[in-house]
Design an enzyme around this catalytic site. Structure first.
Site, PDB file in Angstrom:
ATOM      1  N   GLU A  85       0.824  -1.206   0.000  1.00 44.10           N
ATOM      2  CA  GLU A  85       0.000   0.000   0.000  1.00 44.10           C
ATOM      3  C   GLU A  85       0.864   1.263   0.000  1.00 44.10           C
ATOM      4  O   GLU A  85       0.575   2.229  -0.710  1.00 44.10           O
ATOM      5  CB  GLU A  85      -0.939  -0.011   1.205  1.00 44.10           C
ATOM      6  CG  GLU A  85      -2.019  -1.081   1.140  1.00 44.10           C
ATOM      7  CD  GLU A  85      -3.067  -0.903   2.224  1.00 44.10           C
ATOM      8  OE1 GLU A  85      -3.381   0.249   2.558  1.00 44.10           O
ATOM      9  OE2 GLU A  85      -3.575  -1.930   2.723  1.00 44.10           O
ATOM     10  N   SER A 122       7.108 -20.161  -0.815  1.00 45.19           N
ATOM     11  CA  SER A 122       7.158 -21.568  -0.439  1.00 45.19           C
ATOM     12  C   SER A 122       6.514 -22.392  -1.542  1.00 45.19           C
ATOM     13  O   SER A 122       5.768 -21.873  -2.370  1.00 45.19           O
ATOM     14  CB  SER A 122       6.397 -21.844   0.871  1.00 45.19           C
ATOM     15  OG  SER A 122       6.838 -21.015   1.917  1.00 45.19           O
ATOM     16  N   ASP A 131      -4.541 -10.574   2.103  1.00 48.56           N
ATOM     17  CA  ASP A 131      -4.518  -9.167   2.502  1.00 48.56           C
ATOM     18  C   ASP A 131      -5.313  -9.006   3.789  1.00 48.56           C
ATOM     19  O   ASP A 131      -6.541  -8.913   3.771  1.00 48.56           O
ATOM     20  CB  ASP A 131      -5.104  -8.304   1.391  1.00 48.56           C
ATOM     21  CG  ASP A 131      -5.059  -6.815   1.733  1.00 48.56           C
ATOM     22  OD1 ASP A 131      -4.599  -6.473   2.837  1.00 48.56           O
ATOM     23  OD2 ASP A 131      -5.494  -6.012   0.893  1.00 48.56           O
ATOM     24  N   ASP A 190      -4.653  -3.190   6.472  1.00 48.98           N
ATOM     25  CA  ASP A 190      -5.072  -1.987   5.759  1.00 48.98           C
ATOM     26  C   ASP A 190      -4.475  -0.756   6.421  1.00 48.98           C
ATOM     27  O   ASP A 190      -4.398  -0.675   7.658  1.00 48.98           O
ATOM     28  CB  ASP A 190      -6.601  -1.858   5.734  1.00 48.98           C
ATOM     29  CG  ASP A 190      -7.228  -2.673   4.614  1.00 48.98           C
ATOM     30  OD1 ASP A 190      -6.528  -2.976   3.637  1.00 48.98           O
ATOM     31  OD2 ASP A 190      -8.411  -3.022   4.728  1.00 48.98           O
TER      32      ASP A 190
END
Length: 769
Positions: A190, A251, A323, A326
């Protein structure tokens, strides 16, 4: 781990302390700090005897008569072998490095205290369910039993001049928080987008510089295997359909059903790619008590087994990259508060007292909001607008340890999924197999429900209009049991197919590793254990396959470039450590990543799909300043090859592994003359996009993270399973097990993953008063 190691890179002047250390006995002192591994020890806190076996590689097998004693013994053994590592890790989580390392660590402490990892761990510990609190307390009691046993401390404590404090429950939970931090990079994404937009890069141009995940690339789950109804995938605005991450810990794992194997039962493979360090992140052990029998990779400082198998099921994990963070832009009001839902809300101020070695103390005032801490206050170059962080791992409840203990005990798919029902973060791609022949996948975690239009890709106003609406329920998590194709592959690529009802994230790893694994698994009708090894160790570069047509088109600028081009065109793309072509290609690709440097303000831009499109179709950045000629992108590619050859000549090496080395630094001793004793490194192949991954710093070509653990489980014969990690089991510099596994790991060898193995030493822990 790479982000943590970067964050905690320290410059320490310990030459004077080293002299003191040598006066205190040097070599003899070091030898005297090795743990007792045979005989008997009487320990207060045990209810019954516990047997601790170590094999010739230092792999530990513990047998106890009840779970509480088992976890007590695990804490004791972890402290025996990795006490300094555990101490360093909890100080990272506490933000208390400056106490022992001085002012060099002060900025790191400010950052860590601002985020409030330890505060979150204390709140989560207070809210643990009785079962998990009992497990944590048993483990902590074992660590403290070692501290009280009178055993000599590892040399790092003497070097730095302090003794460790007793352990507590939050010390266990805080390392889980730090692992979650290391595997959750959205906040950085972000900030990156915010910076680029502020720099004047248009939303349309961002789509070119940071292309979205390709629509024709593989996804982990297929539409036909899902129980959830497919509707429409949440579609972000054009501005936000972008940005594979600059870096995510990567991974691989996969599971294949018996219909695709020579044994008729599944194989499960896993190799988490995390930061390298000395000692290793992982510790191999088997834990046995009535109703609890598990073997695999444990984390020193945390009870139970994180990746492994028991007597009926096996599991592996890779990072989803969901996600769950924020950033909220605050309308600051005179530094006193911020505007939220039409009112000025005062900041809650948390005072953090940071002690610095030498007597200094600093008071840090952390501003808190309804979302969480104002983390931009801790950045070196903060943006003009303050931003607060909302992150699931700072929530007051976190039952990740209960989830893992449940997985350790699970006997079938239903129990496995039920155990993960309380899982929080970091979200992981769990692959599953059992002795009955079932294979499965689930991505558990606390996935935020955002309002329509809020994709989580850029900071949004923190005025209350973009607050989270809750979390997705477990029944809505992506999962599948026994998919039609009989295989499941995860390599940090996109999880969900088109039409999935919500987005986990819009940041996915490039699909190269996933495509190569699928290519290899689909190439044979019946797969064997040897095939699983070959896939896990594969270093053929699909990145090269994509960029080869560019080599065919470019016109070399010199005779040496012509020879290099011919060699690369005749090459098969295997990034072997002994390959000169691998070195040439890595250097050429690194030069190509410089293409948009002036536009984005970063020296290297590792976005292969942007670069490919630019080289094939043209791009504004290809015309070089300072020349009368208008260069094309193929001209730039030819110039990049010349620069790569210049760099190769300056390096004075012929093979990739001569400069591309897997480096294992000690967090503190690497900055002292003891570096030669503590640090390790080995030549390695691969690149960021090979299955046997070898990402590197483009400036140094060094490899700081990669396969931190490898596991292959044979569900037809569980005792034929395999595992390995780099470095060794011990964190003690003079232990024979400090780095004895590194040569095996480097050449692709494994250790047997068995509950029963010949014991090199046996230690009996007995109840004491």
């Amino acid at each position: 781990m790479k982000r943590l190691l970067r964050l905690l890179g320290l410059t320490l002047g310990l030459l004077g302390l080293l002299g003191l250390f040598l006066l205190l006995g040097g070599f003899l002192y070091l030898r005297g700090t090795l743990p007792q591994t045979a005989g008997r020890l009487s320990l207060k806190g045990l209810s019954a005897p516990v047997e601790v076996e170590r094999d010739r590689h230092g792999v530990v097998r513990i047998q106890a008569q009840n779970l509480k004693d088992l976890l007590f013994a695990q804490g004791f053994v972890h402290a025996q072998e990795r006490l300094w590592q555990m101490e360093f890790q909890r100080r990272v989580g506490q933000g208390r490095l400056a106490e022992i390392l001085g002012e060099a660590a002060l900025s790191q402490d400010r950052f860590l205290r601002t985020w409030g990892f330890y505060e979150a761990a204390k709140k989560a510990y207070a809210r643990l369910y009785p079962e998990e609190k009992e497990a944590v307390e048993a483990y902590v009691a074992g660590v403290n039993a070692y501290l009280a046993s009178g055993a000599p401390l590892p040399p790092e404590f003497r070097l730095l001049g302090f003794r460790p404090e007793p352990w507590s429950g939050p010390d266990v939970l805080v390392w889980a928080k730090m692992m979650s931090f290391d595997l959750s990079g959205n906040w950085e994404e972000e900030l990156l987008r915010h910076r680029l937009l502020a720099r004047g890069v248009s939303p349309e141009r961002l789509l070119e510089l940071l292309p979205p995940y390709p629509e024709d690339a593989p996804t982990i789950l297929q539409a036909g295997d899902l129980n959830l109804p497919l509707e429409r995938e949440e579609a972000p605005s054009a501005l936000l359909r972008m940005a594979p991450p600059r870096f995510l810990e990567a991974s691989n794992n996969w599971v294949v059903s018996g219909s695709r194997t020579a044994t008729g039962k599944p194989f499960l493979a896993d190799d988490p790619h995390l930061g390298f360090s000395a000692p290793s992140l992982w510790f191999l052990m088997a834990l046995k008590a009535p109703g609890f029998s598990v073997i695999g990779a444990s984390l020193p400082g945390v009870p139970g087994i994180v990746i492994g198998r028991n007597e009926r099921i096996a599991w592996g994990v890779t990072n989803v990259g969901a996600d769950v963070q924020d950033l909220y832009l605050l309308e600051d009001v005179g530094g006193r508060g911020y505007r939220y839902r039409g009112q000025v809300v005062p900041y809650r101020v948390r005072e953090e007292r940071i002690r610095v070695k030498g007597g200094k103390e600093e008071v840090l005032r952390v501003r808190e909001t309804v979302y969480g801490p104002v983390i931009t206050d801790a950045l070196k170059d903060p943006p003009k607008t303050p931003m607060a962080l909302r992150w699931v791992s700072l929530d007051e409840e976190d039952h990740i340890l209960l989830a893992y203990l449940g997985v350790n005990r699970a006997r079938n798919w239903a129990e496995f999924v039920e155990a993960l029902g309380v899982y929080s973060a970091p979200s992981q791609n769990f692959v599953y197999a059992d002795i009955e022949g079932h294979i499965g996948y689930v991505a558990p975690g606390k996935f935020p429900i955002r309002r329509e239009g809020h994709t989580g890709m850029v900071p949004v106003p923190g005025d209350g209009s973009w607050d989270w609406l809750g979390y997705r329920p477990p029944e809505a998590w992506p999962q599948v049991l026994d998919p039609k194709e009989g295989l499941i592959v995860t390599a940090n690529h996109k999880v969900t197919p088109k039409g999935f009802p919500y987005a986990l994230t819009y940041d996915w790893a490039e699909p190269y590793r996933a495509e190569r694994i699928l290519e290899l698994l689909r190439a044979k009708e019946k797969l064997t254990l040897e095939d699983m090894k070959a896939v896990q160790l594969d270093q053929k570069s699909l990145l090269y396959r994509d960029f080869r047509p560019v080599l065919e088109l470019l016109t070399p600028l010199s005779e040496r470039s012509q020879r290099a081009r011919e060699r690369l065109l005749a090459w098969d793309g295997t990034m072997g450590k002994d390959s000169e072509e691998a070195l040439l290609f890595a250097l050429w690709y690194t030069e190509l990543t410089r293409l948009p440097e002036k536009e984005v303000g970063e020296p290297y831009w590792d976005e292969p799909r942007y670069l490919l499109k630019a080289l094939k179709e043209g791009d504004r950045n290809c015309d070089q300043e300072g020349t009368e000629y208008r260069e094309t992108c193929l001209d730039f590619a030819a110039l990049a090859l010349e620069r790569a050859l210049d760099r190769k000549e300056a390096l004075g090496v012929r093979a990739w592994g001569e400069v591309h080395r897997a480096a294992f630094p000690h967090a503190v001793l690497t900055h002292t003359p003891l570096k030669r004793l503590s640090d390790r490194g080995v030549p390695f192949g691969g690149d960021r996009y090979t299955v046997n991954v070898g990402p590197f710093d483009p400036a140094t070509l060094q490899m700081a993270h990669g396969p931190s653990y490898r596991q292959i489980v044979d569900l037809a014969d569980l005792e034929a399973s395999l595992f390995i990690h780099p470095m060794g089991q011990s964190g003690h510099l003079l232990s024979p097990h400090y780095a004895d596994l590194l040569p095996l790991w480097a050449k692709g060898s494994y250790l047997p993953m068995r509950f029963k193995a010949p014991a090199r030493s046996v230690l009996l822990l007995e109840p004491g008063r």
